[in-house]
Each structure stands twice: as structure tokens, then as C-alpha cells.
Design an enzyme around this catalytic site. Structure first.
Site, PDB file in Angstrom:
ATOM      1  N   GLY A   1       1.210  -0.993   0.257  1.00 40.19           N
ATOM      2  CA  GLY A   1       0.088   0.114  -0.290  1.00 40.19           C
ATOM      3  C   GLY A   1       0.822   1.296  -0.298  1.00 40.19           C
ATOM      4  O   GLY A   1       1.882   0.735  -0.336  1.00 40.19           O
TER       5      GLY A   1
ATOM      6  N   MET B   1       2.140   4.422   1.941  1.00 39.76           N
ATOM      7  CA  MET B   1       3.094   5.496   2.637  1.00 39.76           C
ATOM      8  C   MET B   1       1.757   5.515   4.332  1.00 39.76           C
ATOM      9  O   MET B   1       0.984   6.176   3.344  1.00 39.76           O
ATOM     10  CB  MET B   1       3.771   6.388   3.190  1.00 39.76           C
ATOM     11  CG  MET B   1       4.991   6.245   2.446  1.00 39.76           C
ATOM     12  SD  MET B   1       6.464   7.393   2.408  1.00 39.76           S
ATOM     13  CE  MET B   1       6.812   7.663   4.460  1.00 39.76           C
ATOM     14  N   PHE B   2       1.645   5.246   5.406  1.00 34.89           N
ATOM     15  CA  PHE B   2       0.662   5.234   6.623  1.00 34.89           C
ATOM     16  C   PHE B   2      -0.217   5.331   6.495  1.00 34.89           C
ATOM     17  O   PHE B   2      -1.388   5.170   7.251  1.00 34.89           O
ATOM     18  CB  PHE B   2       0.599   7.057   6.500  1.00 34.89           C
ATOM     19  CG  PHE B   2       1.619   8.227   6.569  1.00 34.89           C
ATOM     20  CD1 PHE B   2       2.194   8.373   7.834  1.00 34.89           C
ATOM     21  CD2 PHE B   2       2.159   8.870   5.488  1.00 34.89           C
ATOM     22  CE1 PHE B   2       3.751   8.841   7.722  1.00 34.89           C
ATOM     23  CE2 PHE B   2       3.434  10.148   5.337  1.00 34.89           C
ATOM     24  CZ  PHE B   2       3.714   9.054   6.840  1.00 34.89           C
TER      25      PHE B   2
ATOM     26  N   GLY C   1      -0.517   1.575   7.223  1.00 30.72           N
ATOM     27  CA  GLY C   1       0.105   0.647   8.646  1.00 30.72           C
ATOM     28  C   GLY C   1       0.166  -0.746   8.391  1.00 30.72           C
ATOM     29  O   GLY C   1       0.248  -1.497   8.479  1.00 30.72           O
ATOM     30  N   LYS C   2       1.151  -0.527   6.878  1.00 31.10           N
ATOM     31  CA  LYS C   2       2.054  -1.816   6.801  1.00 31.10           C
ATOM     32  C   LYS C   2       2.814  -2.439   7.652  1.00 31.10           C
ATOM     33  O   LYS C   2       2.405  -3.783   7.766  1.00 31.10           O
ATOM     34  CB  LYS C   2       2.973  -1.696   5.736  1.00 31.10           C
ATOM     35  CG  LYS C   2       1.655  -0.947   4.249  1.00 31.10           C
ATOM     36  CD  LYS C   2       2.977  -1.131   3.556  1.00 31.10           C
ATOM     37  CE  LYS C   2       4.257   0.117   3.189  1.00 31.10           C
ATOM     38  NZ  LYS C   2       3.552   1.136   3.916  1.00 31.10           N
TER      39      LYS C   2
ATOM     40  N   GLU D   1      10.145  -3.157   4.659  1.00 31.45           N
ATOM     41  CA  GLU D   1      10.164  -2.119   4.187  1.00 31.45           C
ATOM     42  C   GLU D   1      11.272  -2.509   2.685  1.00 31.45           C
ATOM     43  O   GLU D   1      12.641  -2.212   2.274  1.00 31.45           O
ATOM     44  CB  GLU D   1      11.781  -0.997   4.755  1.00 31.45           C
ATOM     45  CG  GLU D   1      11.108  -0.567   5.912  1.00 31.45           C
ATOM     46  CD  GLU D   1      10.102   0.928   5.592  1.00 31.45           C
ATOM     47  OE1 GLU D   1       9.933   1.074   4.174  1.00 31.45           O
ATOM     48  OE2 GLU D   1       9.639   1.548   6.203  1.00 31.45           O
TER      49      GLU D   1
ATOM     50  N   CYS E   1      -9.558  16.219   2.784  1.00 31.24           N
ATOM     51  CA  CYS E   1     -10.599  15.342   1.426  1.00 31.24           C
ATOM     52  C   CYS E   1     -10.575  14.342   2.771  1.00 31.24           C
ATOM     53  O   CYS E   1     -12.133  13.785   2.039  1.00 31.24           O
ATOM     54  CB  CYS E   1      -9.130  15.152   0.640  1.00 31.24           C
ATOM     55  SG  CYS E   1      -9.763  13.656  -0.554  1.00 31.24           S
TER      56      CYS E   1
ATOM     57  N   CYS F   1      -5.265  10.511  -2.561  1.00 33.54           N
ATOM     58  CA  CYS F   1      -5.909  10.261  -3.063  1.00 33.54           C
ATOM     59  C   CYS F   1      -5.700  10.368  -4.557  1.00 33.54           C
ATOM     60  O   CYS F   1      -4.637  11.227  -4.492  1.00 33.54           O
ATOM     61  CB  CYS F   1      -7.521  10.205  -3.093  1.00 33.54           C
ATOM     62  SG  CYS F   1      -7.877  12.550  -3.217  1.00 33.54           S
TER      63      CYS F   1
ATOM     64  N   HIS G   1      -5.810  13.636  -5.734  1.00 31.57           N
ATOM     65  CA  HIS G   1      -4.852  14.688  -4.922  1.00 31.57           C
ATOM     66  C   HIS G   1      -3.821  14.607  -5.767  1.00 31.57           C
ATOM     67  O   HIS G   1      -2.759  15.399  -4.784  1.00 31.57           O
ATOM     68  CB  HIS G   1      -5.441  15.257  -3.652  1.00 31.57           C
ATOM     69  CG  HIS G   1      -6.657  16.009  -3.773  1.00 31.57           C
ATOM     70  ND1 HIS G   1      -7.983  15.361  -2.536  1.00 31.57           N
ATOM     71  CD2 HIS G   1      -7.730  16.795  -4.166  1.00 31.57           C
ATOM     72  CE1 HIS G   1      -9.164  15.979  -2.771  1.00 31.57           C
ATOM     73  NE2 HIS G   1      -8.485  17.280  -3.621  1.00 31.57           N
TER      74      HIS G   1
HETATM   75 ZN   LIG Z   1      -8.223  13.736  -1.590  1.00 33.05          ZN
END
Ligand SMILES: [Zn+2]
Length: 199
Positions: free
Chosen positions: A10, A12-13, A15-16, A84, A149, A184, A187
């Protein structure tokens, strides 16, 4: 725990690392020996650490020599965690194949795509090899006049020295002041992308 190669990926941020640590704990609950590895160019610590500050001891491996992992393995090891994974070079998929061939399960977490939303290092190959894939998402924090967003984020925005990135920028930067944020598709902005608009 029937799967052999389980890839957690996924932006970054998302939760991997938290998910990877949970998978390792499940193995330990089952009484299995687990070893964790991370690339040495991730210099944040010698532990795997998630954004909540939870830690797990991990052995650092030269990112250009993932085969160093072999020297730590043996018959008593049931599962290997690799965090990583995107920073390892193109040799990592073959290293993973050898580990699997020796009957050891592999749980691997890595950033799916780079700042351009293009497959990061060995990740596309590893995703192709996976028996199970968990894709995690973050929340887009794009801020328009104080309104966040809030859409599901699958991409990672990179700012270098406060500026939007250009398509030609290097994927891995050394010495620059970088910041990252989940975005997203609407953006996620990269300047000079090589795709022209048709109308
Ligand atoms: Zn967005």
C-alpha cells in the site's frame, strides 16, 4: 497460516508495518520461531517500528545484498518477516524463493509504488510471486481551506524542500528535506508526467 508468501503493501501511513508485526505475533502465538529483517539504508532504527511507536527487533541487512539473510536461517526458523522490502534491489525475489524452497514462510511489507505511483523496486515482482496479498489504504489529508479530503488514499505524495516533485526526480533521495503524505488519486500531483492530455 497456510500461505507461504504473504505480501502486505500500500502507500505510506497505511499501517503496513503494524500489520507485519501482527502477522509475526500470530506466528509466535502458534509457538513458531520468527526472524525479522530490514534493509540497512532505512537508518531510522535497528528495530522495526510502526508509527504508533511499537517495536520489534530486526536484523539489518545490506540493501544491495539481501542474500545475507541466508546466514541467519536454520531449521528452527518457521517464518521470516521483511520490512521496507521496496529498498532491497532486484535480487530480493530470488532470495525469497530460496527461503520459501527451504520451507520457511515469508511475510513481507513494502511500499507498493514510488512518489510517481510507479512500482517501487522489486515490489511488482514480489506481488506477482505472492500467495496472499493484503493491500492497505491511508486517508487523503489534502487540505482545501481547512477541509480535509478524507477519501481513501492509495498514493504517496512527496515534497522535496517544500516543492512538488517532478517525474524525473530520483526515487531515493539522500540529504534532501523530504516530507510525505497520503493522497487519493484526485489529489496526487507530480509535475512533468510524460502522459499528455488528449483534450
Ligand atoms: Zn484527496
Amino acid at each position: 497460516m497456510s500461505e507461504r508468501l504473504h505480501v502486505v503493501t500500500g502507500c505510506m501511513f497505511a499501517g503496513k508495518t503494524t500489520e507485519l508485526m501482527l502477522l509475526g505475533k500470530r506466528e509466535e502465538f502458534a509457538g513458531n520461531n520468527v526472524m525479522a529483517f530490514k534493509p540497512s539504508n532505512d537508518t531510522r532504527s535497528k528495530e522495526i517500528m510502526n508509527h504508533n511507536g511499537e517495536r520489534l527487533q530486526a536484523i539489518q541487512i545490506d540493501f544491495q545484498q539481501p542474500e545475507q539473510i541466508f546466514s541467519y536461517l536454520g531449521e528452527r526458523i518457521s517464518a521470516v518477516l521483511i520490512d521496507e522490502a521496496q529498498f532491497f534491489g532486484s535480487d530480493l525475489p530470488n532470495v525469497v524463493k530460496v527461503i520459501l524452497r527451504n520451507g520457511i514462510r515469508v511475510y513481507l511489507a513494502g511500499l507498493q509504488n514510488d512518489f510517481r505511483h510507479v512500482g517501487f523496486g522489486p515490489m511488482p515482482t514480489l506481488l506477482g510471486m505472492a500467495d496472499k496479498i493484503t493491500v492497505l489504504y491511508a486517508v487523503c489529508t489534502y487540505d482545501s481551506d481547512g477541509k480535509i479530503c478524507g477519501m481513501e488514499a492509495s498514493r504517496t505524495k512527496r515534497l522535496i524542500n517544500g516543492k512538488y516533485p517532478s517525474w524525473d526526480d530520483p526515487v531515493i533521495l539522500i540529504g534532501a528535506s523530504e516530507s510525505y503524505a497520503p493522497r487519493c488519486a484526485n489529489h496526487h500531483i507530480v509535475l512533468n508526467a510524460p502522459y499528455k492530455k488528449l483534450w
